[in-house]
Design a protein around this motif. Structure first.
Motif, PDB file in Angstrom:
ATOM      1  N   THR A  19       0.833  -1.210   0.000  1.00  0.00           N
ATOM      2  CA  THR A  19       0.000   0.000   0.000  1.00  0.00           C
ATOM      3  C   THR A  19       0.863   1.253   0.000  1.00  0.00           C
ATOM      4  OG1 THR A  19      -1.747  -1.181   1.196  1.00  0.00           O
ATOM      5  CG2 THR A  19      -1.840   1.221   1.236  1.00  0.00           C
ATOM      6  N   VAL A  22       2.348   1.833  -3.422  1.00  0.00           N
ATOM      7  CA  VAL A  22       1.339   2.402  -4.318  1.00  0.00           C
ATOM      8  C   VAL A  22       1.102   3.873  -3.975  1.00  0.00           C
ATOM      9  CG1 VAL A  22      -1.091   2.280  -5.015  1.00  0.00           C
ATOM     10  CG2 VAL A  22       0.244   0.186  -4.816  1.00  0.00           C
ATOM     11  N   SER A  25       3.893   5.919  -5.287  1.00  0.00           N
ATOM     12  CA  SER A  25       3.777   6.038  -6.745  1.00  0.00           C
ATOM     13  C   SER A  25       2.683   7.026  -7.136  1.00  0.00           C
ATOM     14  CB  SER A  25       3.474   4.669  -7.358  1.00  0.00           C
ATOM     15  OG  SER A  25       4.499   3.752  -7.047  1.00  0.00           O
TER      16      SER A  25
END
Length: 178
Positions: A19, A22, A25
């Protein structure tokens, strides 16, 4: 039971790390898209019609995933005045109640977020050729992660309280005040 608790804690840590990757990102993409929008608008004098909308969708995903990571890391604000004055058993009950309430909130997000996906499934974004399913999908995904982290915390706390210390939350990823 302790082996199961440690396995759950490790799996919870893997989910958290994924998580956070992500989220990192998404944040990087948000900065890049915003910078590109600013560059095109003020340097090239040709605004991008999609950059602000795309950034807002990335931000929604970042918020939903970040909220779930915050639950795992206990990074959200909490009032500890009463629980800190309670006996150990009562403190554990209050902790379980809090985690159960967070899981219920996650379930509400899953149910109503899924309804929103059903309602908005045929719609497309105003400046992007994407289905509105993708932005709205962040709500049930974030809710599912809230449920996961809360239930794992409850299970590990009951199966092997010492297993919490071996998880990411005990490895320096949590702010010092927690």
């Amino acid at each position: 039971m302790e082996k199961l608790a440690r396995l759950l804690a490790r799996l919870d840590d893997v989910v958290l790390k994924a998580t956070l990757v992500v989220c990192g990102s998404l944040l990087t993409a948000m900065v890049a898209v915003a910078a590109l929008g600013v560059f095109c608008r003020f340097v090239l004098h040709a605004s991008l019609s999609w950059s602000e909308e795309f950034d807002s969708y990335l931000f929604v995903w970042l918020t939903c995933l970040g909220a779930a990571a915050g639950v795992k890391l206990r990074a959200h604000p909490e009032v500890r005045v009463i629980p800190d004055r309670l006996p150990t058993l009562a403190r554990a009950v209050v902790g379980d109640f809090t985690d159960a309430a967070i899981a219920v909130l996650g379930a509400i997000l899953v149910v109503y977020g899924s309804d929103m996906i059903t309602l908005m499934g045929a719609e497309t974004a105003s400046s992007l050729p994407i289905s509105m399913v993708y932005p709205y999908l962040s709500i049930p995904v974030g809710g599912a992660l809230l449920i996961w982290h809360s239930l794992v915390r409850i299970a590990v706390g009951h199966l092997a309280p010492g297993a919490r210390d071996a998880s990411v939350a005990g490895a320096g990823f949590v702010p010092e005040h927690i």
